[in-house]
Write a protein that holds these residues in place. Sequence first.
Motif, short mmCIF file in Angstrom:
data_model
loop_
_atom_site.label_atom_id
_atom_site.label_comp_id
_atom_site.label_asym_id
_atom_site.label_seq_id
_atom_site.Cartn_x
_atom_site.Cartn_y
_atom_site.Cartn_z
N LEU A 110 0.83 -1.22 0.00
CA LEU A 110 0.00 0.00 0.00
C LEU A 110 0.86 1.26 0.00
O LEU A 110 2.02 1.23 0.40
N VAL A 113 0.77 4.08 5.40
CA VAL A 113 1.40 3.34 6.49
C VAL A 113 0.57 3.52 7.76
O VAL A 113 0.04 4.61 8.02
N GLY A 218 -6.32 -7.28 4.62
CA GLY A 218 -5.83 -8.31 5.51
C GLY A 218 -6.74 -8.56 6.70
O GLY A 218 -6.32 -9.09 7.70
O1 TXA Z 1 -2.72 -3.09 19.19
C1 TXA Z 1 -2.18 -3.30 18.10
O2 TXA Z 1 -2.41 -2.60 17.10
C2 TXA Z 1 -1.19 -4.48 18.02
C3 TXA Z 1 0.03 -4.14 18.90
C4 TXA Z 1 1.11 -5.18 18.81
O3 TXA Z 1 0.50 -2.86 18.57
N1 TXA Z 1 -0.81 -4.71 16.65
C5 TXA Z 1 -1.67 -5.27 15.76
O4 TXA Z 1 -1.10 -5.52 14.52
O5 TXA Z 1 -2.82 -5.55 16.02
P1 TXA Z 1 -1.73 -6.55 13.47
O6 TXA Z 1 -0.71 -6.68 12.41
O7 TXA Z 1 -2.14 -7.77 14.17
O8 TXA Z 1 -2.96 -5.78 12.90
C6 TXA Z 1 -2.70 -4.62 12.15
C7 TXA Z 1 -3.79 -4.35 11.14
C8 TXA Z 1 -3.65 -5.13 9.86
O9 TXA Z 1 -4.32 -6.38 9.91
C9 TXA Z 1 -4.32 -4.24 8.86
O10 TXA Z 1 -5.66 -4.60 8.84
C10 TXA Z 1 -4.17 -2.84 9.47
O11 TXA Z 1 -3.61 -3.00 10.73
N2 TXA Z 1 -3.29 -1.99 8.66
C11 TXA Z 1 -1.95 -1.92 8.72
N3 TXA Z 1 -1.46 -1.05 7.80
C12 TXA Z 1 -2.54 -0.55 7.16
C13 TXA Z 1 -2.72 0.40 6.11
N4 TXA Z 1 -1.69 1.02 5.52
N5 TXA Z 1 -3.98 0.67 5.71
C14 TXA Z 1 -5.04 0.07 6.31
N6 TXA Z 1 -4.93 -0.84 7.29
C15 TXA Z 1 -3.70 -1.14 7.72
#
Ligand code: TXA
Length: 308
Positions: A110, A113, A218
């Motif tokens: 993407l 960030v 995701g």
């Molecule tokens: O509480 C939290 O956010 C935890 C702790 C460890 O900080 N982290 C977390 O990360 O939940 P993860 O990878 O399990 O979930 C992050 C989600 C991804 O599944 C995605 O849906 C969203 O954040 N995401 C990340 N970058 C994105 C972007 N550029 N645009 C939209 N959604 C994004």
Amino acid sequence: MRPLRPVEPNIRRASNALLRGDLVVLPTETVYGLAADAANPEAVERIYEAKGRPSENPLIVHVSQMESLSLWVAESPRVLNALAEAFWPGPLTVVLPKSHRVPKITTGGLETVAIRIPSHSATLAVIDECGLGLAMPSANRFMGLSPTRADRIDPELATFCDCIIDGGPCRVGIESTILDLSSSSPQILRPGMISAEEIQAVIGRFGAATEAAPRVPGSYRRHYAPTKPARLVDAVSAGEAGLVFRYADSVNQIQMANDPAMYARKLYVSLSDLESRDIDEILIERPPDEPEWQAVWDRLRKATATEL
Ligand code: TXA
Ligand code: MG
């Protein structure tokens, strides 16, 4: 792997591992995270491998101070300072246009960030020590429960890591609220314990309700799920296994709090207790249908979904 206490030599060990491009598990106030140097594509690649997670699923970059934000973000709207003032360090993630420095693999390809300043002294100390931004998804294998205690980290995932820093039980217990600030009107992409109402109190009214929001890249209907089938019910009967609001009447029932913040704090650990019992199914009593339960509802719907 024995989790390490968050004392100076262990903070330095975690920092050195990250600087080498290795993975470490770190505590945050929401859930434990699997961390790597966000600017190192090979290190980030290892996160996807350790989690068994598809690589189009973007990661959140964690920093320790506002001054670091400009390294990762190409432009930030004026409301960001007010949000940071109100909620950081804390369980809010914002999505913004990415800078050139962020490798494609970190954002799942993407142009935006996701970024946050977490609130846990051990992790802030590690970030300050190594001076990196940390790509850090929840430290669970793909689809599974996020660990909210160091003893709940999957042993197979641990084999990919240099070390686990034990920061105690997570205070919030479910993942951060994700707020998209990259388009003309802000939108919540993932509900968390910082509610839409609290965000609105800082930045004014915004966009459509979460239910109408597009699915986050995701994100899946089934997620945060125990390994045993789980189902929502009005009431769990005597002899059945699950999460209840009244007194538990057997070892396979766990009494949950009537307060949403306390419920969230115990949710994943309770489900992980139950998935290891000799039971066929986990029943979950429906919480109240009220706005302050929205983030809990989101996780319960995903934990009980039967399809992806
Ligand atoms: O509480 C939290 O956010 C935890 C702790 C460890 O900080 N982290 C977390 O990360 O939940 P993860 O990878 O399990 O979930 C992050 C989600 C991804 O599944 C995605 O849906 C969203 O954040 N995401 C990340 N970058 C994105 C972007 N550029 N645009 C939209 N959604 C994004
Ligand atoms: Mg996750």
